[in-house]
Design a protein around this motif. Structure first.
Motif, PDB file in Angstrom:
ATOM      1  N   ALA A   1       0.822  -1.213   0.000  1.00 54.74           N
ATOM      2  CA  ALA A   1       0.000   0.000   0.000  1.00 54.74           C
ATOM      3  C   ALA A   1       0.852   1.257   0.000  1.00 54.74           C
ATOM      4  CB  ALA A   1      -0.939   0.000   1.208  1.00 54.74           C
ATOM      5  N   ALA A   2       2.007   1.213   0.654  1.00 60.07           N
ATOM      6  CA  ALA A   2       2.873   2.393   0.731  1.00 60.07           C
ATOM      7  C   ALA A   2       3.323   2.848  -0.647  1.00 60.07           C
ATOM      8  CB  ALA A   2       4.087   2.108   1.614  1.00 60.07           C
ATOM      9  N   GLY A   3       3.502   1.919  -1.549  1.00 60.42           N
ATOM     10  CA  GLY A   3       3.927   2.265  -2.897  1.00 60.42           C
ATOM     11  C   GLY A   3       2.787   2.552  -3.841  1.00 60.42           C
ATOM     12  N   ALA A   4       1.554   2.464  -3.366  1.00 56.03           N
ATOM     13  CA  ALA A   4       0.407   2.561  -4.262  1.00 56.03           C
ATOM     14  C   ALA A   4      -0.201   3.963  -4.289  1.00 56.03           C
ATOM     15  CB  ALA A   4      -0.655   1.540  -3.853  1.00 56.03           C
ATOM     16  N   GLY A   5      -0.647   4.455  -3.185  1.00 56.69           N
ATOM     17  CA  GLY A   5      -1.347   5.738  -3.153  1.00 56.69           C
ATOM     18  C   GLY A   5      -2.308   5.786  -1.990  1.00 56.69           C
TER      19      GLY A   5
ATOM     20  N   LEU B   1      -7.043  -3.373   8.487  1.00 51.76           N
ATOM     21  CA  LEU B   1      -7.687  -2.165   7.961  1.00 51.76           C
ATOM     22  C   LEU B   1      -7.340  -0.954   8.816  1.00 51.76           C
ATOM     23  CD1 LEU B   1     -11.223  -3.604   7.113  1.00 51.76           C
ATOM     24  CD2 LEU B   1      -9.204  -3.456   5.634  1.00 51.76           C
ATOM     25  N   ASP B   2      -7.317  -1.145  10.129  1.00 47.04           N
ATOM     26  CA  ASP B   2      -6.943  -0.051  11.029  1.00 47.04           C
ATOM     27  C   ASP B   2      -5.491   0.362  10.802  1.00 47.04           C
ATOM     28  OD1 ASP B   2      -9.479   0.043  12.148  1.00 47.04           O
ATOM     29  OD2 ASP B   2      -8.943  -1.323  13.789  1.00 47.04           O
ATOM     30  N   ALA B   3      -4.607  -0.601  10.525  1.00 56.51           N
ATOM     31  CA  ALA B   3      -3.204  -0.290  10.240  1.00 56.51           C
ATOM     32  C   ALA B   3      -3.075   0.499   8.937  1.00 56.51           C
ATOM     33  CB  ALA B   3      -2.371  -1.570  10.176  1.00 56.51           C
ATOM     34  N   LEU B   4      -3.873   0.162   7.936  1.00 57.21           N
ATOM     35  CA  LEU B   4      -3.874   0.929   6.688  1.00 57.21           C
ATOM     36  C   LEU B   4      -4.328   2.360   6.950  1.00 57.21           C
ATOM     37  CD1 LEU B   4      -5.349  -1.757   4.275  1.00 57.21           C
ATOM     38  CD2 LEU B   4      -3.113  -0.643   4.014  1.00 57.21           C
ATOM     39  N   ARG B   5      -5.373   2.519   7.755  1.00 55.38           N
ATOM     40  CA  ARG B   5      -5.848   3.863   8.089  1.00 55.38           C
ATOM     41  C   ARG B   5      -4.794   4.634   8.865  1.00 55.38           C
ATOM     42  NH1 ARG B   5     -10.088   3.801  11.548  1.00 55.38           N
ATOM     43  NH2 ARG B   5     -10.451   5.986  11.141  1.00 55.38           N
ATOM     44  N   ALA B   6      -4.135   3.965   9.809  1.00 56.23           N
ATOM     45  CA  ALA B   6      -3.094   4.623  10.611  1.00 56.23           C
ATOM     46  C   ALA B   6      -1.918   5.052   9.747  1.00 56.23           C
ATOM     47  CB  ALA B   6      -2.625   3.695  11.729  1.00 56.23           C
ATOM     48  N   ALA B   7      -1.706   4.352   8.635  1.00 61.14           N
ATOM     49  CA  ALA B   7      -0.626   4.700   7.709  1.00 61.14           C
ATOM     50  C   ALA B   7      -1.043   5.821   6.751  1.00 61.14           C
ATOM     51  CB  ALA B   7      -0.193   3.465   6.923  1.00 61.14           C
ATOM     52  N   GLY B   8      -2.264   6.344   6.909  1.00 59.91           N
ATOM     53  CA  GLY B   8      -2.704   7.481   6.109  1.00 59.91           C
ATOM     54  C   GLY B   8      -3.570   7.143   4.913  1.00 59.91           C
ATOM     55  N   HIS B   9      -3.997   5.894   4.790  1.00 65.97           N
ATOM     56  CA  HIS B   9      -4.824   5.491   3.647  1.00 65.97           C
ATOM     57  C   HIS B   9      -6.309   5.654   3.955  1.00 65.97           C
ATOM     58  CE1 HIS B   9      -1.379   3.806   1.563  1.00 65.97           C
ATOM     59  NE2 HIS B   9      -1.018   3.268   2.711  1.00 65.97           N
TER      60      HIS B   9
ATOM     61  N   ALA C   1     -16.631   4.267  -7.123  1.00 67.10           N
ATOM     62  CA  ALA C   1     -15.594   4.606  -6.142  1.00 67.10           C
ATOM     63  C   ALA C   1     -14.354   3.738  -6.288  1.00 67.10           C
ATOM     64  CB  ALA C   1     -16.147   4.509  -4.724  1.00 67.10           C
ATOM     65  N   ILE C   2     -14.503   2.523  -6.811  1.00 68.61           N
ATOM     66  CA  ILE C   2     -13.341   1.662  -7.000  1.00 68.61           C
ATOM     67  C   ILE C   2     -12.360   2.282  -7.998  1.00 68.61           C
ATOM     68  CG2 ILE C   2     -14.303   0.215  -8.847  1.00 68.61           C
ATOM     69  CD1 ILE C   2     -12.925  -2.186  -7.414  1.00 68.61           C
ATOM     70  N   GLY C   3     -12.842   3.164  -8.847  1.00 65.77           N
ATOM     71  CA  GLY C   3     -11.993   3.810  -9.839  1.00 65.77           C
ATOM     72  C   GLY C   3     -10.970   4.757  -9.253  1.00 65.77           C
ATOM     73  N   ARG C   4     -11.123   5.162  -8.014  1.00 74.51           N
ATOM     74  CA  ARG C   4     -10.130   6.041  -7.398  1.00 74.51           C
ATOM     75  C   ARG C   4      -9.125   5.268  -6.546  1.00 74.51           C
ATOM     76  NH1 ARG C   4     -14.547   8.675  -3.493  1.00 74.51           N
ATOM     77  NH2 ARG C   4     -13.627   8.085  -1.508  1.00 74.51           N
ATOM     78  N   ALA C   5      -9.293   3.938  -6.456  1.00 72.92           N
ATOM     79  CA  ALA C   5      -8.380   3.127  -5.650  1.00 72.92           C
ATOM     80  C   ALA C   5      -7.000   3.050  -6.283  1.00 72.92           C
ATOM     81  CB  ALA C   5      -8.937   1.723  -5.477  1.00 72.92           C
ATOM     82  N   ALA C   6      -5.989   3.150  -5.433  1.00 69.97           N
ATOM     83  CA  ALA C   6      -4.599   2.969  -5.861  1.00 69.97           C
ATOM     84  C   ALA C   6      -4.159   1.523  -5.660  1.00 69.97           C
ATOM     85  CB  ALA C   6      -3.690   3.905  -5.080  1.00 69.97           C
ATOM     86  N   LEU C   7      -4.937   0.766  -4.881  1.00 68.58           N
ATOM     87  CA  LEU C   7      -4.684  -0.638  -4.592  1.00 68.58           C
ATOM     88  C   LEU C   7      -6.021  -1.266  -4.247  1.00 68.58           C
ATOM     89  CD1 LEU C   7      -2.863  -3.125  -3.809  1.00 68.58           C
ATOM     90  CD2 LEU C   7      -2.697  -2.087  -1.519  1.00 68.58           C
ATOM     91  N   VAL C   8      -6.254  -2.481  -4.768  1.00 67.98           N
ATOM     92  CA  VAL C   8      -7.460  -3.226  -4.426  1.00 67.98           C
ATOM     93  C   VAL C   8      -7.033  -4.565  -3.845  1.00 67.98           C
ATOM     94  CG1 VAL C   8      -9.629  -4.222  -5.241  1.00 67.98           C
ATOM     95  CG2 VAL C   8      -8.772  -2.110  -6.283  1.00 67.98           C
ATOM     96  N   LEU C   9      -7.455  -4.818  -2.609  1.00 70.85           N
ATOM     97  CA  LEU C   9      -7.229  -6.102  -1.949  1.00 70.85           C
ATOM     98  C   LEU C   9      -8.502  -6.916  -2.091  1.00 70.85           C
ATOM     99  CD1 LEU C   9      -5.579  -4.782   1.337  1.00 70.85           C
ATOM    100  CD2 LEU C   9      -4.427  -5.575  -0.750  1.00 70.85           C
ATOM    101  N   VAL C  10      -8.385  -8.115  -2.650  1.00 70.18           N
ATOM    102  CA  VAL C  10      -9.560  -8.946  -2.891  1.00 70.18           C
ATOM    103  C   VAL C  10      -9.441 -10.258  -2.126  1.00 70.18           C
ATOM    104  CG1 VAL C  10     -10.046  -7.928  -5.143  1.00 70.18           C
ATOM    105  CG2 VAL C  10      -8.613  -9.942  -5.013  1.00 70.18           C
ATOM    106  N   PRO C  11     -10.576 -10.795  -1.689  1.00 72.34           N
ATOM    107  CA  PRO C  11     -10.553 -12.087  -1.024  1.00 72.34           C
ATOM    108  C   PRO C  11     -10.436 -13.207  -2.052  1.00 72.34           C
ATOM    109  CG  PRO C  11     -12.804 -11.299  -1.168  1.00 72.34           C
ATOM    110  CD  PRO C  11     -11.923 -10.219  -1.733  1.00 72.34           C
ATOM    111  N   GLY C  12      -9.984 -14.347  -1.608  1.00 74.09           N
ATOM    112  CA  GLY C  12      -9.921 -15.506  -2.488  1.00 74.09           C
ATOM    113  C   GLY C  12      -9.651 -16.766  -1.693  1.00 74.09           C
ATOM    114  N   LEU C  13     -10.071 -17.868  -2.275  1.00 73.67           N
ATOM    115  CA  LEU C  13      -9.812 -19.177  -1.678  1.00 73.67           C
ATOM    116  C   LEU C  13      -8.510 -19.759  -2.211  1.00 73.67           C
ATOM    117  CD1 LEU C  13     -13.446 -20.557  -2.012  1.00 73.67           C
ATOM    118  CD2 LEU C  13     -12.360 -19.555   0.011  1.00 73.67           C
ATOM    119  N   ALA C  14      -8.109 -19.297  -3.398  1.00 78.07           N
ATOM    120  CA  ALA C  14      -6.862 -19.734  -4.034  1.00 78.07           C
ATOM    121  C   ALA C  14      -6.617 -18.825  -5.231  1.00 78.07           C
ATOM    122  CB  ALA C  14      -6.952 -21.186  -4.496  1.00 78.07           C
ATOM    123  N   ALA C  15      -5.385 -18.852  -5.724  1.00 80.32           N
ATOM    124  CA  ALA C  15      -5.020 -18.150  -6.963  1.00 80.32           C
ATOM    125  C   ALA C  15      -3.906 -18.947  -7.612  1.00 80.32           C
ATOM    126  CB  ALA C  15      -4.565 -16.724  -6.682  1.00 80.32           C
TER     127      ALA C  15
END
Length: 164
Positions: free
Chosen positions: A9-13, A32-40, A84-98
């Motif tokens: 996230a730090a390198g994203a925006g 999520l709280d850590a992301l907010r504390a980092a200014g996101h 609103a997703i269009g303004r995201a600099a990073l998207v974290l998605v859930p998954g069971l596998a990739a």
């Protein structure tokens, strides 16, 4: 996993679209709280009444989250719209596998595959996984939107074959 996500996230925006996990899915309110504390600014998905694009709302803390459909927890604040997703600099998605091509196995509702095309070109799409959930190959359908990276607790961020 938290340090790996924060580094990504730090390198994203500023704005990060994320999610609150269900059951044993990776992630947490503490992340999520850590992301907010980092200014996101953290946006979480809001499931629409009928299958379609995900809406989004700001995550302001665990006290402002309530029960949503499909066993999800959603922000209680104002809805920001599907765009609103269009303004995201990073998207974290859930998954069971990739897999190494970026094919992600979700829970089968198709909400993310409908919504992810609304991101800006070049936006990192990262699936949070447990160790062992990154595999060599998964079946893919034409409507599946590949992710660009997997974040694993021990190995960290692993780039995948998709360039968004």
């Amino acid at each position: 996993m938290r340090p790996h996500v924060l580094a990504l996230a730090a390198g994203a925006g500023e704005t990060v679209c994320a999610y609150l996990p269900i059951g044993s899915e990776p992630g947490s309110a503490a992340l999520l709280d850590a992301l907010r504390a980092a200014g996101h600014e953290v946006l979480l998905p809001v499931v629409p009444p009928a299958p379609g694009l995900l809406d989004w709302a700001r995550y302001t803390g665990p006290e402002d989250v309530g029960a949503g459909p499909l066993g999800l927890r959603e922000p209680l604040g104002p809805r920001l719209g599907v765009g609103a997703i269009g303004r995201a600099a990073l998207v974290l998605v859930p998954g069971l596998a990739a897999d190494r091509r970026g094919v992600r196995l979700g829970r089968g509702g198709g909400y993310y595959d409908r919504t992810l095309p609304g991101t800006r070109p070049g936006t990192p799409l990262a699936v949070l996984l447990h160790e062992g959930e990154l595999v060599d190959a998964l079946p893919a359908d034409t409507y599946d939107v590949p992710v660009t990276a997997a974040v694993l607790p021990v190995r960290g961020t692993v780039p995948l074959g998709n360039i968004h």
